[in-house]
Design a protein around this motif. Structure first.
Motif, mmCIF file in Angstrom:
data_model
loop_
_atom_site.group_PDB
_atom_site.id
_atom_site.type_symbol
_atom_site.label_atom_id
_atom_site.label_comp_id
_atom_site.label_asym_id
_atom_site.label_seq_id
_atom_site.Cartn_x
_atom_site.Cartn_y
_atom_site.Cartn_z
ATOM 1 N N LEU A 14 0.824 -1.202 0.000
ATOM 2 C CA LEU A 14 0.000 0.000 0.000
ATOM 3 C C LEU A 14 0.864 1.259 0.000
ATOM 4 O O LEU A 14 0.564 2.227 -0.713
ATOM 5 C CB LEU A 14 -0.948 -0.010 1.195
ATOM 6 N N ASP A 15 1.950 1.252 0.758
ATOM 7 C CA ASP A 15 2.873 2.386 0.760
ATOM 8 C C ASP A 15 3.519 2.579 -0.608
ATOM 9 O O ASP A 15 3.656 3.708 -1.093
ATOM 10 C CB ASP A 15 3.973 2.201 1.812
ATOM 11 N N ALA A 43 5.280 -7.516 -14.611
ATOM 12 C CA ALA A 43 5.218 -8.964 -14.802
ATOM 13 C C ALA A 43 6.613 -9.548 -15.020
ATOM 14 O O ALA A 43 6.959 -10.582 -14.443
ATOM 15 C CB ALA A 43 4.300 -9.313 -15.968
ATOM 16 N N ALA A 44 7.422 -8.880 -15.839
ATOM 17 C CA ALA A 44 8.775 -9.366 -16.107
ATOM 18 C C ALA A 44 9.626 -9.338 -14.846
ATOM 19 O O ALA A 44 10.357 -10.290 -14.552
ATOM 20 C CB ALA A 44 9.420 -8.524 -17.207
ATOM 21 N N LEU A 45 9.538 -8.256 -14.095
ATOM 22 C CA LEU A 45 10.327 -8.134 -12.866
ATOM 23 C C LEU A 45 9.872 -9.147 -11.821
ATOM 24 O O LEU A 45 10.697 -9.809 -11.185
ATOM 25 C CB LEU A 45 10.216 -6.714 -12.314
ATOM 26 N N LEU A 46 8.578 -9.290 -11.669
ATOM 27 C CA LEU A 46 8.067 -10.250 -10.687
ATOM 28 C C LEU A 46 8.489 -11.673 -11.054
ATOM 29 O O LEU A 46 8.785 -12.489 -10.176
ATOM 30 C CB LEU A 46 6.543 -10.133 -10.589
ATOM 31 N N ALA A 69 5.878 -5.363 -3.187
ATOM 32 C CA ALA A 69 6.127 -3.925 -3.032
ATOM 33 C C ALA A 69 7.376 -3.515 -3.804
ATOM 34 O O ALA A 69 7.374 -2.490 -4.500
ATOM 35 C CB ALA A 69 6.268 -3.565 -1.552
ATOM 36 N N ASP A 70 8.439 -4.303 -3.733
ATOM 37 C CA ASP A 70 9.661 -3.999 -4.477
ATOM 38 C C ASP A 70 9.419 -4.075 -5.984
ATOM 39 O O ASP A 70 9.926 -3.251 -6.749
ATOM 40 C CB ASP A 70 10.787 -4.952 -4.083
ATOM 41 N N ALA A 71 8.637 -5.051 -6.413
ATOM 42 C CA ALA A 71 8.344 -5.189 -7.841
ATOM 43 C C ALA A 71 7.498 -4.022 -8.345
ATOM 44 O O ALA A 71 7.725 -3.513 -9.445
ATOM 45 C CB ALA A 71 7.648 -6.522 -8.126
ATOM 46 N N VAL A 72 6.550 -3.576 -7.548
ATOM 47 C CA VAL A 72 5.727 -2.425 -7.945
ATOM 48 C C VAL A 72 6.614 -1.194 -8.124
ATOM 49 O O VAL A 72 6.505 -0.471 -9.104
ATOM 50 C CB VAL A 72 4.626 -2.146 -6.888
#
Length: 79
Positions: A14-15, A43-46, A69-72
């Protein structure tokens, strides 16, 4: 409610989303500035997030929410 999972890192996601919204509202320049390119990068990063952690010398978090959160955050610039 004893059997419900603990959503420890949900606030991290959420942050991250709040940060992205604030950047968008401030007209920040992202490499992946359209929804299509952002989602493609997300999608690629995740899908290869373990490599991103290794390449940056960080351990993969145990909490899946922290990974999301890091992927976002990373999807703004991931190629």
């Amino acid at each position: 409610m004893e059997n419900q999972p603990v959503l420890r890192g949900r606030d991290q996601v959420l942050d991250a989303l709040d940060e992205l919204l604030a950047e968008l509202r401030a007209y920040a320049a992202w490499e992946n500035s359209t929804l299509e390119t952002f989602l493609d990068a997300f999608a690629a990063l995740l899908g290869s997030i373990e490599n991103a952690y290794v390449n940056s010398g960080r351990p993969v978090p145990d909490d899946a929410w922290a990974v999301v959160a890091d992927a976002v955050r990373g999807a703004r610039f991931y190629e």
